[in-house]
Design a protein around this motif. Structure first.
Motif, short mmCIF file in Angstrom:
data_model
loop_
_atom_site.label_atom_id
_atom_site.label_comp_id
_atom_site.label_asym_id
_atom_site.label_seq_id
_atom_site.Cartn_x
_atom_site.Cartn_y
_atom_site.Cartn_z
N PHE A 1 42.49 39.06 30.03
CA PHE A 1 43.71 37.99 30.50
C PHE A 1 44.90 38.42 30.12
N GLU A 2 45.15 38.80 28.87
CA GLU A 2 46.31 39.31 28.46
C GLU A 2 46.98 40.54 29.15
N SER A 3 46.20 41.37 29.62
CA SER A 3 46.61 42.49 30.49
C SER A 3 46.94 41.98 31.75
N GLY A 4 46.67 40.94 32.13
CA GLY A 4 46.75 40.69 33.97
C GLY A 4 45.75 41.09 34.63
N GLN A 5 44.48 41.36 34.26
CA GLN A 5 43.28 41.59 35.15
C GLN A 5 43.00 40.54 35.85
N GLN A 6 42.37 40.95 37.34
CA GLN A 6 42.05 39.73 37.96
C GLN A 6 40.69 39.03 37.32
N TYR A 7 40.63 37.74 37.61
CA TYR A 7 39.41 37.07 37.24
C TYR A 7 39.14 35.91 38.02
N SER A 8 37.74 35.55 37.98
CA SER A 8 37.55 34.23 38.87
C SER A 8 36.32 33.62 37.96
N ALA A 9 36.22 32.24 38.41
CA ALA A 9 35.22 31.42 37.68
C ALA A 9 34.63 30.45 38.72
N ILE A 10 33.52 30.23 39.10
CA ILE A 10 32.82 29.18 39.87
C ILE A 10 31.92 28.28 39.12
N GLY A 11 32.05 27.07 38.97
CA GLY A 11 31.31 26.32 38.05
C GLY A 11 31.22 24.60 38.58
N THR A 12 29.98 24.06 38.06
CA THR A 12 29.90 22.55 38.16
C THR A 12 30.72 21.92 36.81
N LEU A 13 31.87 20.96 37.14
CA LEU A 13 32.40 20.41 36.09
C LEU A 13 31.32 19.56 35.44
N GLY A 14 31.55 19.80 34.05
CA GLY A 14 30.54 19.04 33.20
C GLY A 14 29.51 19.42 32.96
N SER A 15 29.04 20.74 33.15
CA SER A 15 27.81 21.42 32.93
C SER A 15 27.93 22.23 31.66
N SER A 16 26.80 22.75 31.37
CA SER A 16 26.49 23.35 29.93
C SER A 16 26.99 24.61 30.21
N PRO A 17 27.22 25.28 28.92
CA PRO A 17 27.72 26.72 28.90
C PRO A 17 26.84 27.47 29.47
N GLY A 18 27.36 28.72 30.10
CA GLY A 18 26.60 29.69 30.76
C GLY A 18 26.10 29.37 32.31
N ALA A 19 26.43 27.98 32.68
CA ALA A 19 25.94 27.71 34.07
C ALA A 19 26.79 28.23 34.96
N ALA A 20 28.14 28.27 34.63
CA ALA A 20 29.39 28.93 35.62
C ALA A 20 28.92 30.25 36.19
N THR A 21 29.39 30.69 37.21
CA THR A 21 29.32 32.08 37.70
C THR A 21 30.76 32.68 37.35
N THR A 22 30.85 33.89 36.70
CA THR A 22 32.35 34.19 36.34
C THR A 22 32.27 35.60 36.68
N ARG A 23 33.30 36.12 36.69
CA ARG A 23 33.81 37.45 37.07
C ARG A 23 35.04 37.89 36.33
N ILE A 24 34.79 38.43 35.14
CA ILE A 24 36.00 38.99 33.99
C ILE A 24 35.63 40.34 33.83
N PRO A 25 36.10 41.19 34.67
CA PRO A 25 35.58 42.56 34.25
C PRO A 25 36.21 43.40 33.10
N GLY A 26 36.82 43.02 32.18
CA GLY A 26 37.48 43.61 31.01
C GLY A 26 38.68 44.22 31.50
N VAL A 27 38.96 45.38 30.91
CA VAL A 27 40.41 45.86 31.21
C VAL A 27 39.71 47.17 31.90
N SER A 28 40.18 47.02 33.49
CA SER A 28 39.70 48.10 34.31
C SER A 28 40.84 48.50 35.17
#
Length: 795
Positions: free
Chosen positions: A337-364
């Protein structure tokens, strides 16, 4: 008509909201809850109960913050629609006539959960018969362009004849867009004709003709869903303009901020979208949007960006992702996030942790890793109603003993890549270890670790264990393939160095320790994954094969993306004597989960405006793309009107049209566009006919109470087995050509002859688990006990 008698709703109980869950005195018309809560159960306090309101026959409000999950039963019947938030510390529900209410005493039971603590409240409420005269019926869902019938037969409870009641319906809530038509709004059962997907709330007012009693009100929600194809609609979270694409529409375009979309899960109607800055004001606004729609788990939120998140906003942004159901973020995530990498998240609002699909590839170095591409499919139920969720189209197959493997050489195939390695000269056994980056399947290492036939097997096994441990210690949790070459044998205590890293991958230490020079072993797993690895061993499996004729330790299957977007094995099998190729048909699975491909140019030699004008004209020939409320292009119709259009007729209209020229396009442009759209329409018609044929055997039955599962099961069993001599690279093949080759049916207009059950596209779409994973191979084969007496075989 008798004059309407005015009456105020009966206020049964009302108390002010408190800071906590505290006791309230009982009010008239209710029985107090038990003064002693059960062991381990707190008391939930009911703030207010209102009877006979315009919102419905009964409203119940409880003192419970929106984070509390609340369920309710009325006279033992579970209420399907949820409580809604009213302020920071209260929730309420508007009960309906169809929720189990009856004239007289009604027993209410309300349960709330938060942080593992349960709270309970019970009430008995008197509801007069006049308040239940209006009955709008159960909530329904209906496809777009299909009229929805509302309400119930007149006069619930037999209190009055149909002619004694005046009915009046109105739409009180609808999505943005064209207004729906409400036909027969003065009848007990009107018809809704909606022109826009989304949720519609309709209110019924019922009043006695003779007066003397107040009018009663009831509401019903109609989910109007788009006519999506079985595979769903395409989605891309990071397009060139920084926008989010859903079914060809773009939302939240912003190169310098955070794009977002909130969708209604039942209908995928967009309730809000846009973009915010990455400063405190922007992220604060994003958090407020997430809070607004998080109380009922009815909304899907998509967030994406490629701009730096300031250090002082990292915690606030992480909290936004938590509200989507993101798993706990890592140091690498914050660095991205700090380095300006691309990121995405798709999730149901109010759902439990781990239920969302995330794409945070790290510094790449690869910015595309932050994008999520795939489909929205309507296959997850909310209280019995299907709801949209994200589904990845990526299902690369794997084979740990691919063609070319022998006693000294190992060939592992993953997707379209082949990894071949051999034992060093003079050695007799070892492990082929392939380590891939679990987000991209990029190769991290590919080596053979010799364990036997060396000058010093104990030293070799110690070195092999150390090398194996080093190879899996990669950031992000790598995907590891382990396949024996030959038949390894433990030589001493150094063998534990091999067992330990395999145990870290989730492997069975007993199976690895049982390698005694007569057995083989294979494993496919991701380090740190919640799911267990795929694993196979011949050490204990003598089964029907006999010794030494055991099956090979050989894994065949597919990979899919987990919620964190890392690839893990999900569908796998081992070969058997009856089916040496394995029960999972990799070719058909790869066919069913092809990645998206761009549309070909309609007319390469024409300008974009000329091609678009010709495409509009061609679509008009098929009587589509005419009204503003319909699909804008024929390609949009393929997705939006997939199930409601007769594509054979459309194909005939397009292909038989005479060549024309207009001021907007010339004859050559028309002919190029006509051919391309005609070919695409023929393909769509073939697929739809094929899918219709696929479903047909499942609908055939001789009596209502019995379906011949044996006949159907054998049809499906045969359809998923590996076709003879089919070693084609199916992921490179066109969907339609593969279906034609396997299904053998004619193009339009004769395509309704298709009745095959042999291609996996339809099989995966219609025969899947609730989580969308295919039911394949032996899992669907049933024991043949013969048909029941007097029952014909179907299928």
């Amino acid at each position: 008509m008798a004059a309407r008698k005015l009456a105020l709703p009966a206020l049964i109980a009302l108390a002010c909201l408190g800071a906590g869950l505290f006791a309230l005195p009982a009010a008239a018309g209710t029985k107090p809850a038990s003064t002693q809560a059960g062991k381990g159960v707190a008391k939930l306090k009911v703030d207010a109960v209102e009877v006979g309101t315009k919102a419905g026959p009964l409203i119940v409000r409880v003192a419970a913050p929106y984070l509390y999950e609340i369920s309710m039963t009325v006279n033992g019947k579970r209420v399907r629609h949820p409580f809604t938030r009213v302020g920071k510390r209260a929730q309420q529900i508007e009960l309906r006539s169809s929720d189990g209410l009856r004239p007289g005493a009604n027993k209410l039971r309300i349960q709330a959960w938060h942080g593992g603590v349960q709270a309970l409240a019970t009430r008995t409420v008197e509801v007069p018969a006049w308040a239940l005269l209006a009955n709008a019926g159960e909530d329904i869902d209906t496809p777009l362009h299909i009229n929805g019938k509302l309400g119930t037969p007149p006069a619930l409870g037999g209190a009055r004849d149909a002619g004694d009641v005046r009915y009046s319906w109105q739409v009180v809530k609808r999505p943005r867009g064209p207004k729906p038509q409400l036909l027969g709004r003065d009848k007990a059962r009107p018809t809704l004709r909606a022109k826009q997907p989304g949720s519609y709330v309709l209110q019924l007012e019922a009043e006695p003709e003779e007066g003397g009693e107040p009018a009663s009100f009831d509401q019903v929600t109609v989910a109007v869903v788009p006519s999506d194809p079985p595979i769903g609609v395409p989605i891309g979270t990071l397009n060139s303009s920084g926008s989010i694409m859903i079914a060809g529409q773009y939302y939240g375009e912003n190169d310098d901020g955070i794009a977002y979309v909130v969708l209604e899960r039942a209908t995928r109607a967009v309730v809000t979208s846009g973009s915010v800055s990455t400063d405190g004001n922007g992220i604060g606004a994003l958090s407020a949007i997430a809070d607004k729609y998080s109380a009922e788990a009815k909304y899907l939120m998509i967030v994406s960006g490629r701009s730096k998140i300031p250090n002082d906003q990292l915690a606030a942004f992480a909290d936004v992702l938590r509200k989507l159901g993101s798993p706990l973020l890592t140091k690498e995530d914050f660095a991205a996030f700090e380095s300006g990498q691309q990121y995405s998240a798709i999730g149901t609002l109010g759902s439990s942790p781990g239920a969302a699909t995330t794409r945070i590839p790290g510094v790449s170095d690869n910015p595309a890793l932050g994008a999520i591409d795939g489909y929205l499919q309507r296959n997850q139920p909310i209280e019995g109603t299907p709801a949209y969720e994200y589904v990845s189209p990526e299902r690369p197959s794997f084979d740990t003993v691919a063609a070319g493997s022998d006693a000294t050489t190992s060939v592992i195939k993953v997707g379209g890549d082949v990894y071949k390695n051999a034992l060093p000269a003079g050695t007799t056994a070892g492990f082929h270890v392939l380590v891939l980056e679990s987000l991209t399947l990029g190769r991290l290492s590919d080596q053979v670790l010799a364990t036997n036939g060396t000058a010093n097997d104990r030293a070799a096994q110690a070195a092999a264990g150390n090398a194996l441990a080093r190879s899996i210690e990669k950031p992000g949790g790598p995907l590891v393939f382990v396949q024996t070459i030959g038949k390894p044998k433990a030589a001493g205590p150094e063998w534990e160095k091999i067992v330990a890293p395999l145990r870290r991958l989730g492997g069975d230490a007993l199976a690895v320790n049982a390698l005694d020079g007569t057995a083989e072993y294979a494993l496919v797993g991701r380090l740190g994954a919640a799911a267990p690895p795929a694993e196979s061993s011949t050490a204990y499996d003598h089964g029907p094969y006999g010794v030494p004729d055991t099956p090979p330790a050989h894994l065949i299957g597919a990979l899919s993306r987990s919620r964190t977007s890392n690839f893990v094995p999900t569908v796998f099998s081992t070969p058997t004597a009856e089916n040496p190729g394995g029960s999972v048909n990799l070719a058909l699975m790869a066919l069913a989960y092809q990645p998206k491909r761009a549309w070909p140019d309609l007319a390469p030699s024409a300008t974009r405006a000329e091609a678009a004008a010709a495409a509009k004209y061609v679509c008009g020939l098929a009587k589509l793309c005419i009204q503003p409320t319909e699909c804008a292009t024929l390609r949009d119709c393929f997705t939006q009107d997939y199930s409601s259009v007769n594509w054979d007729i459309v194909y005939t209209a397009i292909s038989s049209a005479k060549s024309v020229a207009t001021p907007d396009f010339n004859q050559a442009t028309f002919e190029a566009v006509q051919k391309e759209l005609g070919d695409e329409t023929a393909d769509v018609a073939r697929v739809r006919s094929y899918l219709s044929g696929l479903v047909e055997p499942l609908e055939k039955k001789t009596v209502d109470s019995y379906v011949d599962l044996q006949g159907i099961g054998n049809k499906i069993w045969e359809s998923v087995q590996r076709p003879a001599a089919d070693d084609s690279e199916s992921w490179t093949l066109n969907l339609i050509s593969k279906i034609v080759a396997i299904g053998s049916f004619a193009p339009p207009p004769a395509s309704n002859a298709a009745r095959g059950l042999s291609a996996a596209f339809g099989l995966v779409a219609y025969l899947s688990t609730p989580k969308g994973q295919p039911i394949l191979g032996s899992e669907i084969k049933i024991e043949d006990r013969g048909p029941r007496p007097g029952t014909a075989q179907t299928g």
